[in-house]
Motif scaffolding. Structure first.
Motif, PDB file in Angstrom:
ATOM      1  N   SER A   1      22.973 -10.131  15.311  1.00 64.35           N
ATOM      2  CA  SER A   1      22.400 -10.083  16.472  1.00 64.35           C
ATOM      3  C   SER A   1      20.840 -10.361  16.277  1.00 64.35           C
ATOM      4  CB  SER A   1      22.249  -8.730  17.265  1.00 64.35           C
ATOM      5  OG  SER A   1      21.557  -9.005  18.500  1.00 64.35           O
TER       6      SER A   1
ATOM      7  N   SER B   1      26.647  -7.248  17.040  1.00 58.99           N
ATOM      8  CA  SER B   1      25.740  -6.451  17.427  1.00 58.99           C
ATOM      9  C   SER B   1      25.547  -5.456  15.959  1.00 58.99           C
ATOM     10  CB  SER B   1      25.995  -5.325  18.397  1.00 58.99           C
ATOM     11  OG  SER B   1      27.348  -4.747  18.290  1.00 58.99           O
TER      12      SER B   1
ATOM     13  N   ASP C   1      23.576 -11.340  29.576  1.00 58.08           N
ATOM     14  CA  ASP C   1      22.504 -11.848  30.258  1.00 58.08           C
ATOM     15  C   ASP C   1      22.263 -13.197  29.562  1.00 58.08           C
ATOM     16  OD1 ASP C   1      21.722  -9.661  31.564  1.00 58.08           O
ATOM     17  OD2 ASP C   1      20.155  -8.947  30.351  1.00 58.08           O
TER      18      ASP C   1
ATOM     19  N   THR D   1      15.681 -14.399  33.027  1.00 56.62           N
ATOM     20  CA  THR D   1      16.820 -13.799  32.778  1.00 56.62           C
ATOM     21  C   THR D   1      17.838 -13.583  33.943  1.00 56.62           C
ATOM     22  OG1 THR D   1      15.899 -12.719  30.684  1.00 56.62           O
ATOM     23  CG2 THR D   1      18.078 -11.809  31.593  1.00 56.62           C
TER      24      THR D   1
ATOM     25  N   THR E   1      19.304 -18.214  25.599  1.00 53.16           N
ATOM     26  CA  THR E   1      19.792 -16.853  24.877  1.00 53.16           C
ATOM     27  C   THR E   1      20.743 -16.335  25.588  1.00 53.16           C
ATOM     28  OG1 THR E   1      17.452 -16.597  23.925  1.00 53.16           O
ATOM     29  CG2 THR E   1      18.647 -14.688  23.923  1.00 53.16           C
TER      30      THR E   1
ATOM     31  N   THR F   1      22.538 -12.300  25.814  1.00 54.11           N
ATOM     32  CA  THR F   1      22.798 -11.116  25.179  1.00 54.11           C
ATOM     33  C   THR F   1      23.596 -10.336  25.938  1.00 54.11           C
ATOM     34  OG1 THR F   1      20.209 -11.087  25.171  1.00 54.11           O
ATOM     35  CG2 THR F   1      21.103  -9.116  25.106  1.00 54.11           C
TER      36      THR F   1
ATOM     37  N   ARG G   1      25.624  -6.597  26.393  1.00 48.76           N
ATOM     38  CA  ARG G   1      25.357  -5.137  26.215  1.00 48.76           C
ATOM     39  C   ARG G   1      26.548  -4.591  26.429  1.00 48.76           C
ATOM     40  NH1 ARG G   1      21.086  -6.944  29.021  1.00 48.76           N
ATOM     41  NH2 ARG G   1      22.103  -6.225  31.014  1.00 48.76           N
TER      42      ARG G   1
ATOM     43  N   GLU H   1      22.193  -4.208  21.913  1.00 45.24           N
ATOM     44  CA  GLU H   1      22.207  -5.639  22.133  1.00 45.24           C
ATOM     45  C   GLU H   1      23.189  -6.621  21.116  1.00 45.24           C
ATOM     46  OE1 GLU H   1      18.470  -6.370  24.704  1.00 45.24           O
ATOM     47  OE2 GLU H   1      18.517  -7.352  22.865  1.00 45.24           O
ATOM     48  N   CYS H   2      23.679  -7.500  21.364  1.00 43.08           N
ATOM     49  CA  CYS H   2      24.430  -8.409  20.634  1.00 43.08           C
ATOM     50  C   CYS H   2      23.592 -10.043  21.270  1.00 43.08           C
ATOM     51  CB  CYS H   2      25.679  -8.615  20.872  1.00 43.08           C
ATOM     52  SG  CYS H   2      26.640 -10.129  20.052  1.00 43.08           S
ATOM     53  N   ARG H   3      22.627 -10.464  20.681  1.00 38.72           N
ATOM     54  CA  ARG H   3      21.983 -11.530  21.055  1.00 38.72           C
ATOM     55  C   ARG H   3      22.184 -12.798  20.089  1.00 38.72           C
ATOM     56  NH1 ARG H   3      16.848 -11.565  19.741  1.00 38.72           N
ATOM     57  NH2 ARG H   3      16.926  -9.334  19.186  1.00 38.72           N
TER      58      ARG H   3
ATOM     59  N   ARG I   1      20.403 -17.196  20.159  1.00 39.04           N
ATOM     60  CA  ARG I   1      19.859 -17.974  20.851  1.00 39.04           C
ATOM     61  C   ARG I   1      20.310 -19.374  20.355  1.00 39.04           C
ATOM     62  NH1 ARG I   1      14.614 -20.492  20.962  1.00 39.04           N
ATOM     63  NH2 ARG I   1      13.689 -18.900  19.422  1.00 39.04           N
TER      64      ARG I   1
END
Lengths: 425, 425
Positions: free
Chosen positions: A174, A265, A308, A316, A395, A397, A399, A413-415, A417
């Motif tokens: 992430s 994540s 998100d 967001t 991005t 995200t 959750r 979070e697993c985020r 961009r």
């Protein structure tokens, strides 16, 4: 449920005492990646803890260097009874009333660090990555788009957990930036394929499962024993280039459309932490499965999932809310099928669930392709913005969490961009 | 071509002085896997050689432990100019007239061992394995069986090197027994799928390519630079369960039908050793390809390939003779396509060519499925025996070589025997 003496553990934190997920960190004072558990807004640095005599009190049978490795693989390989015992011992240590660490200011200063001060790394060395297709409503929706009503599911879909081999080298933690892939795709069938930055970059919400123990080549894992082969779970974003995928995937499956990046994540939620959240998954419309796939009824978990989308401007919007109970196949079923012919799993192997979508509208779908019906309808964002597929600078995200306030078991979070294909890194 | 002082190097040996393939061995005196080169009926043990001052004379810039690792990955990662220099220095050392090793009886006794006394191991640690489909006549024949005349090739086939991610954990070295996989397949469509030992176990003749250097995630490798990313080549048998494959492969590609075992030959023929054998591959019937795939004309090699089937009774029949010039896509084209979207290759990754078949009859086809037209016609063996697919106890041996007697560049054997799904190991 016991409470913790660790300060600033909010009742809404993903990392409650009931969770204690494991990860790999570097810290201001220790630049070598090593193991930790997360609790609230802190981490317990297990390598720092191992320098104290308390460590051998807590874990008399653990190798003292077990948490000093750059991945969790050596710990995962010890097997699920050990993971269970270690997590229980750490829960005791961090419980209100346990003074051993609480009242040792020097050790606390060394081992209990603010989460914001540490950097997370990929928690496991992944030998092989397999991605399944176990989200029933996703498979149904994709089938409806490709083949129309009445032919949504391939005949094999209800008989075996369909899966394919993914790419291990592009699994990242992430926060890692993902370059928009250049690929080959068809814009105008009369013109043939072209090469360029993908115009249909998508995400996919999945649950990832890390393997604890391997099996010998040639030896299958029985579905009833497969839980013992699970180390823990992460959130997974299987980034996908839909234009590339549509052109390349016949007859051997997705390739460059998927291998430019897969984000996980950083905190591995141990299998035991999810046990209280078992539920029955989607009922198989094909009826009873073959015997080697008959596992327990409550084979999946009810993990609430949210996605998100944050625009380059910083706005967001939560574009999806779903739950992992929408899986039709459980991970034990996937493991039993994967090993049926003798394929060896190894410690650290990653299994993806496949995209998880709810049965309803766009707001519970696990990828843009479903939300937009293949790019035909827009997803509305905060303000006047909208998307069919991802723009540079967007991005995503993901959750995920389950459990009551104060005892939540979440993933953080697993985020990721997307940055421009033209931009040099 | 220079000759060698090493005794018993037959003019028909695959392992001439012009070859010097690299492998990983254990020996009667050294049970830790380490590197060697093969010459005739001998091996030069490079770890044993590294204990002598001669080693630093020969390779002043090499790390002294480079050949003491259990895989060739550290050597491969040094890059192709280093491989070229090391091979040239070893060719000098073993040439008639070079006395440095020839006249050092103690070092010769320690470092020059009979091939028959050493055990070969998997030469590389494979991070990811990718299998392509670049054998034109194979793709055409398989397409004809599945889709009939006029629709043999999918539209993407001539536009990009079709490939899929394979399974790294089940790659084994020549000689490893392969258990007949149990799998799910359909015997009678009215009855639905059943589970049992596969009835259609097949082999596939391929060329395997090991990656020397990796690329950064997000950065493509240009086709003109891709040769620099190649370490060397092996023979590869992509064992396949055709009944499992037919049922499982839609829509995400082959899975359990392929992941029960992939056999490679133990001696890696360095890329430079094959340079003299470059030829033009099969002409692309789709005409000019997109610019990122335009490599040199003579992109493939003319390696003669043979397949022996040995029955449980010990009778051997050569059932196929073909050549790797039947590839339509070259490995540099595969590498350029694989990395187009930024997928990172890593040292030790394995790329398979896909099945290599000639355009003619059964006797030049690279798998039983083609030879028997999907099991409809038998392949006749020595005596009164015949096969449609493999029986328990059958051994498949693939051989490959190019070059004139005395300077042959060959691979040795890629061999595997199928044992019963019911047999305990």
């Amino acid at each position: 449920m016991a409470t913790t003496w660790v300060p600033n553990v909010s009742p809404t934190s993903d990392f409650s005492l009931a969770n204690l997920p494991f990860g790999i960190i570097t810290t201001p004072s220790d630049p070598l990646p090593h193991a930790a558990v997360a609790i609230g807004t802190s981490v317990l640095d297990l390598k720092a803890l191992s320098t104290s005599p308390l460590f051998t009190d807590l874990f008399p049978s653990l190798p003292p260097q077990i948490f000093s490795h750059p991945t969790l693989n050596p710990f995962a390989a010890l097997g699920r009874p050990t993971h269970r015992a270690v997590r229980a011992a750490l829960q005791s240590l961090l419980s209100t009333g346990d003074s051993r660490l609480r009242d040792d200011p020097a050790l606390r200063a060394a081992a209990l660090l603010p989460l914001a001060q540490v950097k997370s790394h990929l928690p496991m060395a992944v030998g092989d990555y397999t991605d399944f297709y176990a989200g029933y409503h996703h498979a149904f929706a994709v089938g409806a788009m490709f083949r129309g009503p009445g032919a949504e599911l391939q005949p094999n879909y209800t008989r075996l957990p369909v899966g394919y081999h993914g790419r291990a080298s592009s699994i990242v933690v992430s926060g890692t930036l993902i370059r928009r892939p250049v690929g080959q795709f068809v814009l105008d069938p009369a013109e043939g394929p072209v090469v360029g930055p993908s115009r249909r970059v998508d995400f996919e919400v999945e649950l990832g499962c890390f393997v604890a123990r391997g099996n010998e080549m040639g030896e299958a894992v029985a579905v009833g024993e497969a839980e013992e082969y699970v180390f823990g779970y992460v959130l997974l974003n299987d980034w996908s280039a839909r234009d590339v995928q549509a052109w390349e995937y016949v007859p051997l499956g997705p390739f460059n459309s998927k291998n430019f990046g897969t984000t996980v994540s950083p905190w591995v939620v141990l299998a035991d932490a999810l046990e209280p959240f078992r539920v029955k998954g989607v009922e198989n419309p094909g009826g009873e499965v073959l015997e080697y796939l008959r596992g327990r009824e409550d084979g999946v978990f009810d993990i609430g999932l949210e996605v998100d989308l944050t625009t380059p401007e910083g706005d967001t919007t939560t574009i999806s809310r779903t739950t992992s109970r929408h899986l039709m196949w459980s991970f034990p079923q996937m493991i039993a099928h994967h090993t049926l012919g003798g394929c060896p799993l190894r410690t650290g192997d990653l299994l993806g669930s496949g995209t998880i979508s709810g049965p309803g509208g766009a707001e519970e779908r696990g990828c843009l392709s479903e939300m937009t019906q293949g790019g035909k309808k827009e997803v509305l964002l905060y303000g006047m913005d909208a998307r069919t597929f991802l723009k540079d600078g967007d991005t995503i995200t993901i959750r995920g969490a389950c459990g009551e306030p104060g005892a939540r078991v979440g993933f953080g979070e697993c985020r990721g961009r997307i940055y421009s294909a033209e931009q040099r890194r």
